[in-house]
Design an enzyme around this catalytic site. Structure first.
Site, PDB file in Angstrom:
ATOM      1  N   LYS A  53      -1.068   0.907  11.258  1.00 32.80           N
ATOM      2  CA  LYS A  53       0.280   1.047  10.680  1.00 32.80           C
ATOM      3  C   LYS A  53       0.635   2.519  10.527  1.00 32.80           C
ATOM      4  O   LYS A  53       1.749   2.941  10.831  1.00 32.80           O
ATOM      5  CB  LYS A  53       0.347   0.321   9.330  1.00 32.80           C
ATOM      6  N   GLN A  97      -1.633  -4.079   1.236  1.00 32.13           N
ATOM      7  CA  GLN A  97      -2.441  -4.813   2.212  1.00 32.13           C
ATOM      8  C   GLN A  97      -3.181  -5.969   1.529  1.00 32.13           C
ATOM      9  O   GLN A  97      -3.827  -5.782   0.501  1.00 32.13           O
ATOM     10  CB  GLN A  97      -3.436  -3.855   2.892  1.00 32.13           C
ATOM     11  N   ASP A 120       7.281  -6.348   3.949  1.00 35.38           N
ATOM     12  CA  ASP A 120       6.466  -7.489   4.396  1.00 35.38           C
ATOM     13  C   ASP A 120       7.270  -8.788   4.358  1.00 35.38           C
ATOM     14  O   ASP A 120       6.853  -9.793   4.945  1.00 35.38           O
ATOM     15  CB  ASP A 120       5.263  -7.667   3.456  1.00 35.38           C
TER      16      ASP A 120
HETATM   17  N1  GUN Z   1      -2.970  -9.024   5.636  1.00 30.53           N
HETATM   18  C1  GUN Z   1      -2.949  -9.728   6.786  1.00 30.53           C
HETATM   19  N2  GUN Z   1      -1.702  -9.737   7.301  1.00 30.53           N
HETATM   20  C2  GUN Z   1      -0.937  -9.026   6.447  1.00 30.53           C
HETATM   21  C3  GUN Z   1       0.440  -8.668   6.443  1.00 30.53           C
HETATM   22  O1  GUN Z   1       1.239  -9.018   7.318  1.00 30.53           O
HETATM   23  N3  GUN Z   1       0.843  -7.904   5.394  1.00 30.53           N
HETATM   24  C4  GUN Z   1       0.012  -7.510   4.405  1.00 30.53           C
HETATM   25  N4  GUN Z   1       0.521  -6.792   3.412  1.00 30.53           N
HETATM   26  N5  GUN Z   1      -1.266  -7.826   4.386  1.00 30.53           N
HETATM   27  C5  GUN Z   1      -1.735  -8.583   5.401  1.00 30.53           C
END
Ligand code: GUN
Length: 284
Positions: A53, A97, A120
């Site tokens: 990211k 996350q 998200d």
């Molecule tokens: N963990 C696995 N996929 C995701 C996601 O799309 N967003 C976040 N914040 N954590 C994750």
């Protein structure tokens, strides 16, 4: 019928080009989109996702901040950080996350993020807006899947979409997004009886289960579009999806590979959401 690869990397690259141009436009108007990522603890997979990211932000000219907190951080400390980021005008998007350590209430964390910064698309306000077809920040993986299917040029209206999996992150919202496009949507999950009876009817099959190579050619209708959200390890510890690619590909019209399918799209839509949040915050 031989399958066309739905190449998430290639589709991502073309979307990212557009995002990079938008970022430059915004910078010309004095606005730099900013993303804050909070990483709690030392889960290896989470570290890899977060690094990807950050790299994507850098490539697109998006400002990013990484906040690393220890696994035993108090929930109050994490919520305090979120309040600070909610009030920080440099930050347009906030991502915590997942998964979080067990002592932290995930729902409370998600609901503390301001809905306008919830890149998200996990906040109940954004989920509700999505369900009622209002403007919303959409969850990244479902949004990326919709973009990929649209990229094939097929008309989604009236198509039968079968989703296997009912998580809040992927299964539930992806079905909703396709319903919003006038598809007929069926949800299957671990308690579904005679799974194949459903999957074999799918014009578009979306597998988000977490079981290596469980979907075989016999589970799929000839000419179906097959979207594989799985991220598993096979018997040789090689990355693989929920779909047995070599078995299913000859029968599908389009199929996503793992890796290089849905994964790159998720990060691309996160970048898209961050720029969208920056535009909304600055009325651009
Ligand atoms: N963990 C696995 N996929 C995701 C996601 O799309 N967003 C976040 N914040 N954590 C994750």
């Amino acid at each position: 019928m031989s399958a066309n690869l739905l190449d998430g990397k290639a589709i991502s690259a073309s979307i990212r080009e557009g995002i990079a141009n938008e970022v430059q436009d915004l910078k010309g108007k004095g606005v730099t989109p900013g993303l804050a990522v909070i990483l709690v603890g030392d889960d290896q997979a989470s570290h890899t996702y977060v690094r990807n990211k950050e790299r994507a932000c850098e490539q697109l000219g998006i400002y990013s901040e990484l906040i690393k907190l220890p696994a035993d951080v108090a929930e109050e400390e994490l919520l305090g950080r979120l309040h600070d980021l909610n009030a920080d005008s440099k930050i347009n998007g906030i991502l915590v996350q997942l998964p979080l350590p067990k002592h932290i209430n995930e729902k409370r964390v998600i609901e503390t993020i301001h809905p306008a910064k919830d890149v998200d698309g996990f906040h109940p306000i954004n989920i509700g807006r999505m369900m009622t077809k209002q403007e919303a920040l959409l969850p990244c993986t479902p949004f990326g899947i919709l973009k990929m299917v649209k990229d094939t040029g097929i008309d989604i209206k009236g198509k039968h979409v079968v989703v296997i999996g009912r998580s809040n992150i992927v299964g539930k919202p992806v079905g909703q997004l396709f319903l919003n496009e006038d598809a007929t949507v069926t949800y299957c999950h671990s308690k579904t009886k005679d799974l194949r009876a459903y999957t074999a009817q799918a014009d578009i099959l979306i597998a988000a289960v977490g079981v290596a190579k469980m979907i075989k050619a016999d589970d799929v209708k000839k000419g179906a579009i097959v979207i594989d959200v799985g991220m598993n390890r096979d018997e040789n510890n090689k990355l693989c999806g929920d779909v047995d690619f070599d078995d299913v590909a000859p029968k599908a019209s389009y199929i996503t590979p793992v890796p290089g399918g849905v994964g790159p799209m998720t990060i691309t839509m996160l970048m898209y959401n961050t720029v969208l949040a920056a535009k909304m915050a600055n009325k651009q």
